[in-house]
Motif scaffolding. Structure first.
Motif, PDB file in Angstrom:
ATOM      1  N   GLU A  23      -8.366   6.942   1.651  1.00 50.19           N
ATOM      2  CA  GLU A  23      -6.992   7.819   1.872  1.00 50.19           C
ATOM      3  C   GLU A  23      -6.595   8.241   0.387  1.00 50.19           C
ATOM      4  OE1 GLU A  23      -2.505   7.390   3.523  1.00 50.19           O
ATOM      5  OE2 GLU A  23      -3.958   6.028   3.763  1.00 50.19           O
ATOM      6  N   LEU A  24      -6.703   7.146  -0.645  1.00 53.27           N
ATOM      7  CA  LEU A  24      -6.351   7.331  -1.943  1.00 53.27           C
ATOM      8  C   LEU A  24      -7.078   8.495  -2.510  1.00 53.27           C
ATOM      9  CD1 LEU A  24      -5.883   3.865  -3.287  1.00 53.27           C
ATOM     10  CD2 LEU A  24      -3.961   5.449  -2.367  1.00 53.27           C
ATOM     11  N   LYS A  58       1.093   4.447  -2.755  1.00 51.31           N
ATOM     12  CA  LYS A  58       1.252   5.696  -2.520  1.00 51.31           C
ATOM     13  C   LYS A  58       2.175   6.251  -3.127  1.00 51.31           C
ATOM     14  CE  LYS A  58       0.118   5.728   1.973  1.00 51.31           C
ATOM     15  NZ  LYS A  58      -0.153   5.850   3.269  1.00 51.31           N
ATOM     16  N   ASN A  59       3.326   5.952  -3.027  1.00 50.60           N
ATOM     17  CA  ASN A  59       4.760   6.600  -3.484  1.00 50.60           C
ATOM     18  C   ASN A  59       4.744   6.693  -4.866  1.00 50.60           C
ATOM     19  OD1 ASN A  59       5.615   6.899  -0.946  1.00 50.60           O
ATOM     20  ND2 ASN A  59       6.911   5.406  -0.939  1.00 50.60           N
ATOM     21  N   TRP A 115       0.770  -1.179   0.103  1.00 48.88           N
ATOM     22  CA  TRP A 115      -0.154   0.074  -0.037  1.00 48.88           C
ATOM     23  C   TRP A 115       0.991   1.267  -0.026  1.00 48.88           C
ATOM     24  CZ3 TRP A 115      -4.704  -1.152   3.879  1.00 48.88           C
ATOM     25  CH2 TRP A 115      -5.350  -1.978   3.386  1.00 48.88           C
ATOM     26  N   THR A 116       2.095   1.151   0.794  1.00 49.24           N
ATOM     27  CA  THR A 116       2.950   2.571   0.775  1.00 49.24           C
ATOM     28  C   THR A 116       3.577   2.535  -0.469  1.00 49.24           C
ATOM     29  OG1 THR A 116       3.019   2.271   3.088  1.00 49.24           O
ATOM     30  CG2 THR A 116       4.984   3.503   1.849  1.00 49.24           C
ATOM     31  N   CYS A 155       1.941   6.728  -6.940  1.00 54.94           N
ATOM     32  CA  CYS A 155       0.918   7.675  -7.340  1.00 54.94           C
ATOM     33  C   CYS A 155       1.438   9.160  -7.134  1.00 54.94           C
ATOM     34  CB  CYS A 155      -0.437   7.367  -6.466  1.00 54.94           C
ATOM     35  SG  CYS A 155      -1.289   5.930  -7.198  1.00 54.94           S
ATOM     36  N   ALA A 156       2.140   9.376  -5.951  1.00 56.24           N
ATOM     37  CA  ALA A 156       2.876  10.730  -5.693  1.00 56.24           C
ATOM     38  C   ALA A 156       3.778  10.985  -7.128  1.00 56.24           C
ATOM     39  CB  ALA A 156       3.549  10.677  -4.538  1.00 56.24           C
ATOM     40  N   TYR A 171      -5.192  10.669  -5.854  1.00 61.35           N
ATOM     41  CA  TYR A 171      -4.653   9.543  -6.434  1.00 61.35           C
ATOM     42  C   TYR A 171      -5.733   8.860  -7.309  1.00 61.35           C
ATOM     43  CZ  TYR A 171      -0.385  10.593  -3.539  1.00 61.35           C
ATOM     44  OH  TYR A 171       0.407  11.236  -3.086  1.00 61.35           O
ATOM     45  N   LEU A 173      -5.868  12.026  -1.203  1.00 65.99           N
ATOM     46  CA  LEU A 173      -4.782  12.404  -1.622  1.00 65.99           C
ATOM     47  C   LEU A 173      -4.727  13.012  -3.115  1.00 65.99           C
ATOM     48  CD1 LEU A 173      -2.501   9.670   0.174  1.00 65.99           C
ATOM     49  CD2 LEU A 173      -2.597  12.191   0.403  1.00 65.99           C
TER      50      LEU A 173
END
Length: 484
Positions: free
Chosen positions: A249-250, A185-186, A181-182, A188-189, A255, A253
């Protein structure tokens, strides 16, 4: 009724009229050497229209007295049109249906046995692996009503597709996909910072939300809305709530692609390079191929796991029985002839199906037949131990479940309730535990009360039939675990 609803109703009516005008296809004419039978087959596989035309042409070439008219409409309209066709006694000869199982189809009087005699010979069933024909699944009182069409190891949701162009523009290695999951997110960032594309083309409209949901939930516990370990509908259980909170959360953010989009919009968005990641199933490569988006433009990867590691798996079920012979057909013998032809492992249907990369079939050696690169990647992923596992089967624990309607009736209450609860939570930001409480309570109460009533009437059923406390979410529930 607002304009959108009037338009939707009108389109359904048009679809209905178009389908029914020659339904229950039975015609005779004097052309050729005698009478000719027309069989109608319905489904919602729009991407397979040309394939089905080719199949119909070839079948009639080999069986000149039988013609096939294979029709497809959009899935949402189909789910309303088919029941109306049965109500008006204008149903097709064979139809695609996987929304409910054998018991309900028999109750609705929609189906008849595959073979006019009711039983099928061993030379037909041997095309499938042992255990493919089970009482209560596709056999009732010794009569065979269905056959597994899609196999259940490779076929299903829960794969992650990566757009090569977007990943390249973001400076990411498409062959080193996010694994946790992390990581997601990275990734997607970086896509958000370095490209104009959205990170995840996630459809969130109604049942289409299953794509991102299964892309996450399948690694946490079970991707079912019912937990066979605890015997409970599980939408509001801790693993589900935690997973949905990550989806929220996605979105927060930025994403997830904005808007409440359906699967078709999101698939086109991915194919156009407007999103970098898309979660979907075994079927989507053929959809993209039909749109001119070939498999060399993307990579298939496993779904992402929670940071603490994979604690669950996607479920394998006996749900591959998708084509059924209509109770309203006037030509059961001709229909049986087509079914035998369609399921010939070395026949024309199979060869063309794999040539078009439509997926994986239950009665075929997939290792031998699959040539599409994307499907090969999917097979490699799904073959990993614990990626997809055989779910417990209440019927094999309690044979009287074949006569029970309690579970089916529980699912029939507010059929899309789980997706509605998810949509509300994603829009409002509330916990899924809050928005999903009502549907879980409704289903659980209906199941438990239904089983009590059936037990009182003499069936040997109870909640114990649906509870397998010894099941490990990451392992197959094997046949030796059931009572002899």
């Amino acid at each position: 009724m607002n304009s959108h609803r009037r338009w939707t109703a009108a389109m359904i009516a048009v679809s209905m009229a178009s389908l029914l005008v020659t339904a229950c296809g039975t015609s005779s004419n004097g052309s050729g050497g005698g009478s000719q039978t027309k069989l109608q087959i319905w489904d919602f596989s729009a991407e397979q229209v040309n394939f089905h035309k080719d199949i119909a042409k070839q079948f009639t070439k080999e069986h000149p007295n039988i013609t096939i008219e294979w029709r497809s409409i959009t899935q949402n309209d189909y789910m309303q049109t088919l029941p109306l066709a049965f109500q008006s006694n204008q149903a097709p000869d064979m139809f695609y249906w996987n929304a409910t199982g054998l018991s309900q189809l028999l109750d609705q009087k929609w189906i008849r046995p595959l073979n006019p005699s009711g039983t099928v010979a061993a030379d037909f069933t041997k095309r499938w692996p042992d255990g493919s024909f089970l009482e209560g699944i596709n056999v009732q009182d010794g009569k065979t009503y269905g056959f597994p069409f899609s196999e259940n190891l490779y076929w299903g949701p829960g794969y992650m597709f990566l757009n090569k162009q977007v990943f390249q523009e973001a400076g990411l290695d498409v062959n080193n996909p996010p694994k946790t999951w992390t990581d997601l997110k990275n990734t997607c960032a970086q896509i958000k910072a370095k490209t104009k594309a959205q990170c995840i083309g996630a459809p969130t409209k109604g049942v289409d939300m299953q794509r991102p949901w299964f892309g996450l939930m399948g690694s946490v516990s079970t991707d079912e809305f019912f937990d066979y370990k605890t015997g409970k509908f599980d939408l509001t259980e801790a693993p589900q709530v935690k997973t949905f909170a990550f989806l929220q959360e996605l979105k927060k953010l930025g994403y997830l692609a904005p808007g409440t989009n359906d699967k078709n919009f999101s698939r086109q968005q991915f194919a156009a390079g407007q999103s970098g990641i898309f979660f979907d199933g075994t079927w989507v490569p053929s959809v993209w191929a039909s749109q001119g988006f070939s498999s060399d433009k993307y990579v298939v990867a496993p779904r992402v796991d929670p940071d603490e590691g994979r604690t669950g798996a996607a479920g394998r079920k006996y749900d591959g029985n998708k084509y059924w012979v209509s109770s309203q057909t006037k030509h059961p013998n001709e229909m049986w002839t087509f079914i035998q032809w369609m399921t010939d492992p070395n026949g024309y249907f199979v060869k063309q199906y794999y040539k078009s990369a439509f997926g994986t079939l239950a009665y075929v050696d997939n290792q031998k037949m699959v040539t599409d690169p994307a499907l090969k990647q999917i097979m490699q992923i799904a073959a990993q131990p614990g990626y997809r596992v055989q779910l417990p089967v209440p019927l094999l624990k309690c044979p009287d479940i074949a006569k029970s309607k309690a579970y089916v009736n529980a699912l029939a209450k507010n059929p899309d309730g789980e997706w509605a609860a998810m949509g509300e939570a994603l829009t409002s930001g509330q916990s899924l535990a809050t928005t999903g409480a009502a549907i879980v309570q409704q289903r659980q109460a209906a199941l438990e009360e239904g089983l009590k009533q059936e037990a009182a009437s003499g069936l040997k059923v109870s909640m114990d039939c649906y509870t397998f406390s010894d099941w490990d979410y990451t392992k197959d529930y094997t046949s030796d675990k059931y009572p002899n």
